[in-house]
Design an enzyme around this catalytic site. Structure first.
Site, PDB file in Angstrom:
ATOM      1  N   VAL A  64       0.813  -1.225   0.000  1.00 43.65           N
ATOM      2  CA  VAL A  64       0.000   0.000   0.000  1.00 43.65           C
ATOM      3  C   VAL A  64       0.842   1.267   0.000  1.00 43.65           C
ATOM      4  CG1 VAL A  64      -1.980  -1.127   1.086  1.00 43.65           C
ATOM      5  CG2 VAL A  64      -0.247   0.004   2.532  1.00 43.65           C
ATOM      6  N   TYR A 154       4.032   4.810  15.813  1.00 43.88           N
ATOM      7  CA  TYR A 154       2.681   4.282  15.654  1.00 43.88           C
ATOM      8  C   TYR A 154       1.635   5.291  16.143  1.00 43.88           C
ATOM      9  CZ  TYR A 154      -1.070   0.738  16.039  1.00 43.88           C
ATOM     10  OH  TYR A 154      -2.225   0.015  15.918  1.00 43.88           O
ATOM     11  N   LYS A 158      -1.227   7.023  13.835  1.00 43.23           N
ATOM     12  CA  LYS A 158      -2.645   6.830  14.126  1.00 43.23           C
ATOM     13  C   LYS A 158      -3.340   8.155  14.436  1.00 43.23           C
ATOM     14  CE  LYS A 158      -2.986   2.375  13.550  1.00 43.23           C
ATOM     15  NZ  LYS A 158      -3.656   1.878  12.327  1.00 43.23           N
TER      16      LYS A 158
END
Length: 252
Positions: A64, A154, A158
């Protein structure tokens, strides 16, 4: 008639965990599903499970974070199913470490998969959605967006997805495209198992400790997230957009 009859969905990172549960749930709701993961063979179990349940799915290997692979994969779904109605940006990885130990590669890998991947997939899918004047995009954020030790990369990714979600809702809303995010808490997946291993805690014990801190007194399962995604992907959520729904058993 199921809620997603006639719809075509894409779920990234659908070879296992939350992505696999989501792909299966959307298929049970009647959607035809493009199952994306890094390699086509990673998609096999999910695709076979959907087909065994009477659904229709195709597995597609796709990094992706690679624009050309994303464009090709989304076009393949559109060619096979005739449309692209739903995109679930779920692909993700962990490269946990404390800041002073975190490498540039740890940072870049997480940012590329979570943030760049969601950008590339959304950009590719919205072309079909805008033409149709219909679409649903659901991004997978996390309670870690609020900050979590050892997850600077992370957590930042997010949190970025939440701003990305709200911005896309503004830009794409005039084309009848809803954009929302789910933010899971503790969910039993290979990723949370990896987190337990990283800190040297037995996974079963880790779940027990986590459940004790959660108001509902249990940890989440991938299906708990898939259920919310299925709602957001349906017309039952036609007036819900730009929202981040925390699915965490009532934790703060």
């Amino acid at each position: 008639m199921s809620r997603l009859d006639g719809r075509a969905a894409i779920v990234t990172g659908a070879g296992r965990g939350i992505g696999a549960a989501t792909a299966k749930r959307l298929a049970r709701e009647g959607a035809k599903v493009g199952v994306f993961d890094l390699k086509e063979e990673f998609c096999r179990d999910t695709v076979q499970a959907i087909q065994a349940d009477g659904g229709e799915a195709v597995g597609i290997g796709c990094d992706v974070a690679d624009a050309q692979q994303v464009e090709r994969a989304v076009a393949e779904v559109a060619a096979q199913f005739g449309r692209v109605d739903i995109l679930v940006n779920n692909a993700g990885v962990l490269r946990d470490n404390l800041l002073f130990k975190m490498s540039e590669d740890d940072w870049d890998t997480v940012m590329n998969i979570h943030l760049k991947g969601s950008f590339l997939c959304s950009r590719a899918a919205q072309k079909y959605m805008v033409q149709q004047k219909y679409g649903k995009i659901v991004n997978t954020s996390s309670t870690s967006a609020l900050g979590n030790r050892g997850q600077a990369n992370y957590s930042a990714a997010k949190a970025g997805l939440q701003g990305f979600t709200r911005t896309l809702a503004i830009e794409l809303g005039p084309f009848n495209i809803n954009v929302n995010a789910v933010a899971p808490g503790f969910i039993v997946t290979d990723m949370t198992r990896q987190t337990a291993e990283r800190v040297g805690v037995d996974f079963a014990e880790n779940q027990k400790l986590a459940a004790g801190r959660i108001p509902l007194r249990r940890v989440g399962q991938p299906e708990d997230i898939a259920n919310v995604v299925a709602f957001l992907a349906s017309d039952d959520a036609s007036y819900v957009s730009g929202q981040v729904i925390y699915v965490n058993g009532g934790s703060r």
